[in-house]
Design an enzyme around this catalytic site. Structure first.
Site, PDB file in Angstrom:
ATOM      1  N   SER A 109      19.410  29.770 -21.336  1.00  0.00           N
ATOM      2  CA  SER A 109      20.498  29.360 -20.466  1.00  0.00           C
ATOM      3  C   SER A 109      21.365  30.549 -20.073  1.00  0.00           C
ATOM      4  O   SER A 109      20.882  31.485 -19.435  1.00  0.00           O
ATOM      5  CB  SER A 109      21.298  28.245 -21.136  1.00  0.00           C
ATOM      6  OG  SER A 109      22.010  27.495 -20.181  1.00  0.00           O
ATOM      7  N   ASP A 169      14.845  19.689 -16.443  1.00  0.00           N
ATOM      8  CA  ASP A 169      16.148  20.271 -16.765  1.00  0.00           C
ATOM      9  C   ASP A 169      17.103  19.985 -15.613  1.00  0.00           C
ATOM     10  O   ASP A 169      16.989  20.568 -14.527  1.00  0.00           O
ATOM     11  CB  ASP A 169      15.991  21.782 -16.973  1.00  0.00           C
ATOM     12  CG  ASP A 169      17.238  22.434 -17.544  1.00  0.00           C
ATOM     13  OD1 ASP A 169      18.328  21.829 -17.445  1.00  0.00           O
ATOM     14  OD2 ASP A 169      17.125  23.557 -18.072  1.00  0.00           O
ATOM     15  N   HIS A 191      16.808  20.560 -20.982  1.00  0.00           N
ATOM     16  CA  HIS A 191      17.321  21.898 -21.302  1.00  0.00           C
ATOM     17  C   HIS A 191      17.084  22.191 -22.787  1.00  0.00           C
ATOM     18  O   HIS A 191      18.006  22.121 -23.611  1.00  0.00           O
ATOM     19  CB  HIS A 191      18.812  21.924 -20.963  1.00  0.00           C
ATOM     20  CG  HIS A 191      19.390  23.277 -20.738  1.00  0.00           C
ATOM     21  ND1 HIS A 191      18.894  24.169 -19.819  1.00  0.00           N
ATOM     22  CD2 HIS A 191      20.452  23.893 -21.315  1.00  0.00           C
ATOM     23  CE1 HIS A 191      19.619  25.267 -19.829  1.00  0.00           C
ATOM     24  NE2 HIS A 191      20.571  25.130 -20.745  1.00  0.00           N
TER      25      HIS A 191
END
Length: 661
Positions: free
Chosen positions: A204, A310, A341
């Site tokens: 991320s 995601d 995610h």
């Protein structure tokens, strides 16, 4: 084309006598990886004592004064490295994760944070990288981005400060920057123990920083492993003008900054507010935070991992980045999972650790283990079931134009190769309370909130691989309108439940261990298993836009009610097989609840069907579509090549990997 073509690596043993080969085998670049002649072993082994490893912190001068206090910012780099190589005068490579989350929120499925002893030396490193790789001859370096944890400066959410926080550490590891033993003052510290070969990894926000550093072209960065990472911060907050969150980067900066930074960084916070207006217009702030145009500067190899479901960092990020890397000829590999995610350590643990080990051994230690000649893509087809492809998108993928036509019922039309008759139209009214899952559940039923277009029941599997687009010509009834387009597989399946809080995984109480432990840093982590759901339909790609951006991706303008406008929505990258017996559906609607912010009005939109179409990445092109639908192609249906590369509950809170996974 494989990651690296077979035969391009020089095989020195076939070119020189045995005596010369033996001599070359001991030569090692002083600031890099072993030469091709070094005859490195196939795999690094856990030969060093993790419990006796050197644990230290340095503060690296970034060369910028982001907080305006009159001196250069220093970022904290915490280091764990094996003691034995230093004692023997040998240098080692570095695995590095630069993050804003080490004190505020934690990393990994168990939200681990950094911990320190009474003297400030690092004790716990989140995740398994140090436990597993330090005994194998690597250093693990975890960097606090400027403005977070023990670093100076301010968080600027993907801007110069974020990127320079990590790039400066790469420079220091290569002897090009200065570091000190304390945050203020202190003696200069060198990294003579480092070969200068660095691999950056992170999920991320962390992976986004890795992308940004790679895009600077910094020397010494040999590979990056971005997991669910952003490639353009504009695309994180907007989709062609449509706002995706009810906040901007200023909120995220405030969320991750240390309390001290929050007090001193008000000017930077205001710059984030002023530079990112909620209008969705492109500003210089977004140009600075778009790494895709700089893909040609990337020297590092890239191993990208992304969840195809995601809805936080959506697959548009990996799709655009992947395309640009392909155009630049960057060596690359990709894993695409069915999760949201989620880190691959939590959805394919054993295979991930093995593959990552081989990847770092190859690019940081110079081992010729063949990973660069293996299939480029691993794709999850069903929970825990994977396939591979030599290249990605798959061989034979062609951009194929499918066209919507009216059907027997209003709002439920047909999708095929033939164009709609002149004057054909469908109408819907934006309902901001409904989401893509609501539309998909009623795909075959007339509904005032969406227009649906379905293929016949497929007689053969139909695979889509990469990124597509939908061009819409619409007449709005108001001065503003949002548009959504989604692709749906209509048919029963068992999928990972990406809408659940675990986004496709269930965390178990049992632990497995990956490397060595100490009393303060365990190598043992909770196991997971797929969390599945039996469904009657699967949304597998989506795209959004504000119709006011019809004339420019970067600037919106008011609409004239009753006037026709044409805009193209970019569908996010995916790789999905619609099985025989199912139908493929294209849904066009307004606001996607939970993902796009509600509009000021709820317009009625009329689609001009002859001027509306979907350009989809079909494996086998139009011919495959004809075979799957048992129809006859029109004469003008010649497929064209795609670019080399392309491709729950959406109301869940979205942060680029704040807490949890």
């Amino acid at each position: 084309m494989a990651i690296r073509a077979r035969g391009t690596r020089i095989q020195w043993r076939t070119l020189v006598p045995a005596v010369l080969a033996a001599l070359l085998a001991v030569l090692v670049q002083p600031s890099g990886v072993p030469t091709a002649a070094a005859a490195a072993p196939a795999e690094s082994r856990p030969t060093y004592d993790y419990a006796d490893a050197i644990r230290e912190s340095v503060w690296v001068d970034t060369g910028i004064d982001g907080d305006g206090d009159g001196r250069n910012d220093r970022v904290a780099a915490d280091i764990v490295r094996p003691r034995e190589p230093a004692q023997q005068g040998r240098r080692i490579p570095v695995i590095m994760d630069a993050s804003p989350y080490y004190s505020c929120c934690g990393r990994g499925n168990e939200s681990q944070k950094k911990t320190y002893d009474a003297d400030g030396r690092p004790v716990q490193f989140p995740l398994f990288y140090d436990n597993y790789f330090v005994p194998r001859g690597y250093a693990a370096v975890l960097v606090d981005l400027a403005g977070t944890n023990r670093s100076d400066g301010c968080v600027d959410v993907g801007g110069r400060s974020d990127v320079q926080s990590a790039k400066a550490v790469v420079d220091w590891l290569n002897g090009r920057a200065r570091a000190y033993g304390s945050r203020t003052g202190g003696t200069s510290v060198s990294a003579r123990w480092s070969t200068g070969a660095v691999g950056m990894i992170g999920k991320s926000y962390d992976g986004t920083v890795a992308n940004g550093v790679a895009a600077t072209g910094v020397r010494g960065l040999k590979t990056v492993v971005p997991i669910g990472a952003i490639s353009s911060w504009y695309d994180y907050y907007f989709a062609k003008g449509a706002p995706l969150y009810d906040s901007g980067p200023d909120w995220l900066s405030d969320y991750v900054e240390s309390p001290e930074a929050r007090a001193r960084c008000k000017a930077v916070q205001q710059q984030l507010v002023d530079g990112a207006p909620r209008s969705g217009d492109w500003t210089p702030l977004w140009s600075e935070r778009d790494h895709v145009p700089d893909a040609g500067r990337v020297r590092a190899s890239v191993f990208a991992v992304h969840g195809m479901q995601d809805l936080n960092v959506r697959t548009r990020h990996v799709g655009r980045w992947w395309d640009a890397l392909a155009d630049a000829g960057v060596e690359r590999k990709i894993w695409l999972s069915q999760t949201g995610h989620v880190d691959p350590f939590d959805f394919r643990r054993a295979e991930w650790v093995k593959t990552l080990h081989r990847w770092f051994d190859h690019y940081l230690l110079g081992h010729d283990n063949g990973i660069d000649r293996e299939p480029m893509a691993d794709i999850e087809r069903a929970p825990g079931r994977w396939s591979t492809d030599r290249v990605w998108p798959a061989d034979g993928t062609r951009a194929t134009t499918l066209r919507p036509r009216t059907g027997a019922q209003p709002g439920v039309g047909r999708l095929g190769l033939l164009p709609a008759r002149p004057g054909a139209a469908e109408t819907f009214t934006d309902d901001p309370k409904l989401s893509e899952t609501d539309w998909a559940a009623a795909a075959g039923t007339p509904s005032p909130a969406k227009a649906a277009f379905l293929t016949p029941v497929l007689r053969k599997d139909l695979r889509l691989s990469g990124s597509g687009s939908v061009t819409v010509t619409a007449t709005p009834s108001t001065a503003g309108a949002h548009l959504s387009a989604v692709l749906v597989d209509l048919g029963p399946a068992t999928i990972r439940d990406y809408g659940d809080a675990g986004e496709g995984i269930t965390t178990l109480p049992e632990r497995t261990c990956w490397g060595s432990s100490t009393g303060g840093d365990s190598a043992c982590f909770k196991e997971t298993e797929p969390r599945t759901a039996a469904v009657g339909h699967t949304v597998f790609s989506r795209g959004w836009a504000d119709l006011g951006n019809y004339a420019s991706e970067h600037t919106g303008r008011p609409l004239t009610p009753g006037k026709k406008y044409t805009i193209t929505l970019d569908l996010h990258a995916s790789d999905h097989v619609v099985p025989a017996g199912h139908r493929l559906a294209l849904l066009v609607a307004g606001t996607d609840a939970g993902l796009i912010e509600p509009p000021a009005s709820t317009p009625r939109l009329t689609l001009d069907l002859p001027r509306t179409s979907a350009r989809l990445p079909l494996v086998g092109g139009a011919g495959a579509f004809v075979r799957a639908t048992a129809g006859s192609p029109p004469r003008a249906a010649a497929p064209t090549d795609l670019p080399r590369t392309a491709v729950g509950d959406p109301r869940a809170a979205r942060v680029p990997s704040g807490t949890g996974r």
